[in-house]
Scaffold this motif. Structure first.
Motif, PDB file in Angstrom:
ATOM      1  N   ALA A 280      39.223   7.314  -5.346  1.00  0.00           N
ATOM      2  CA  ALA A 280      38.533   7.325  -6.640  1.00  0.00           C
ATOM      3  C   ALA A 280      37.321   8.240  -6.670  1.00  0.00           C
ATOM      4  O   ALA A 280      37.106   8.970  -7.636  1.00  0.00           O
ATOM      5  N   ASP A 281      36.503   8.202  -5.609  1.00  0.00           N
ATOM      6  CA  ASP A 281      35.238   8.941  -5.642  1.00  0.00           C
ATOM      7  C   ASP A 281      34.963   9.564  -4.278  1.00  0.00           C
ATOM      8  O   ASP A 281      34.206   9.010  -3.472  1.00  0.00           O
ATOM      9  N   PRO A 282      35.557  10.736  -3.982  1.00  0.00           N
ATOM     10  CA  PRO A 282      35.355  11.354  -2.662  1.00  0.00           C
ATOM     11  C   PRO A 282      33.903  11.722  -2.388  1.00  0.00           C
ATOM     12  O   PRO A 282      33.467  11.669  -1.237  1.00  0.00           O
ATOM     13  N   GLU A 283      33.141  12.083  -3.408  1.00  0.00           N
ATOM     14  CA  GLU A 283      31.728  12.406  -3.174  1.00  0.00           C
ATOM     15  C   GLU A 283      30.968  11.184  -2.679  1.00  0.00           C
ATOM     16  O   GLU A 283      30.111  11.279  -1.794  1.00  0.00           O
ATOM     17  N   PHE A 284      31.260  10.027  -3.258  1.00  0.00           N
ATOM     18  CA  PHE A 284      30.621   8.797  -2.799  1.00  0.00           C
ATOM     19  C   PHE A 284      30.990   8.513  -1.348  1.00  0.00           C
ATOM     20  O   PHE A 284      30.135   8.140  -0.535  1.00  0.00           O
TER      21      PHE A 284
END
Length: 249
Positions: A40-44
């Motif tokens: 869902a959120d690779p940056e996170f």
């Protein structure tokens, strides 16, 4: 403008190029991520991994930034959070790198730190900047008493894997990617590593494991000593009280 190598701080995460912020090839195990389109959120995930490693182990990245100069004397100004990033490199203990156990030439030696990713922005000097970034990693690890730096390399033959009717079983876990990651982008070029003084310690057609001894320095000994001298001298001159300092190059 001047180029400076500085240890990555979590506060500088946004300075990283988009791919570096989103790339979790090394940091997240594909079964855990559930596949590239389902993360869902690779940056996170990337920021959380950096935070964990920095808290448990310490500095795990170096940035090459384009810093401003004083118009009056041409001297570099202190690194600012909005200085453009020209290149970056990540490294960590192998226990913190889930992908490391998937390579057929593993495991990484118990006395080594793993060099995972090195990226140079388009238009930058791809001949010298990678070596400068690796030198900063070496200097950091020498100061911390690390005995060796290892990396998994990508040979020229690895680029042909996508064209094969079937991928060899021993490299299937390596080629599984998350999001916009790929072997070509996220695994270091073996020739670059050998040019930097690494030697192959575990041979493989596609993904050899290479090692750089930090005690002897191999071909890097004189260069490491010179880099350490410059880095320490720069840090003593530039470091503000109570804060880490950037390294002038």
């Amino acid at each position: 403008m001047a180029t400076r190598i500085t240890p990555l701080r979590l506060e500088a995460f946004e300075q990283l190029p988009k791919h570096a912020r989103r790339c979790v090839y090394w940091e997240v195990d594909p079964p855990v991520g559930g596949g590239g389109d389902q993360l869902a959120d690779p940056e996170f995930e990337k920021e959380a991994w950096l935070s964990m490693v920095m808290l448990e182990w310490g500095s795990c990245g170096q940035l090459a930034v384009e810093c401003r100069t004083d118009p009056s004397d041409g001297e570099p100004l202190p690194v600012a959070d909005d200085d453009p990033c020209l290149g970056y490199v990540f490294y960590a203990p192998p226990r913190s790198v889930p992908r490391a156990v998937r390579f057929p030439t593993g495991p990484v030696s118990a006395d080594a730190v793993l060099l995972t990713t090195l990226g140079i922005e388009s238009g930058q000097n791809s001949d010298t900047l990678p070596h400068t970034l690796i030198a900063a990693v070496v200097a950091d690890l020498v100061r911390r008493g690390v005995r060796a730096l290892e990396a998994f390399g990508r040979t020229a033959a690895a680029s042909e894997l996508t064209g094969l009717p079937s991928v060899p079983q021993d490299v299937l876990p390596v080629t599984e990617a998350l999001g916009d990651c790929s072997v070509e982008q996220c695994v270091l070029d073996a020739d670059l590593l050998m040019d930097a003084g690494f030697v192959v310690v575990s041979h493989h057609t596609y993904f050899p494991r290479l090692r750089l001894e930090l005690e002897q320095g191999l071909g890097w000994k004189a260069g490491v000593e010179a880099a350490l001298e410059r880095l320490l001298e720069s840090a003593q001159l530039e470091q503000p009280v109570g804060a880490g300092a950037g390294v002038g190059v």
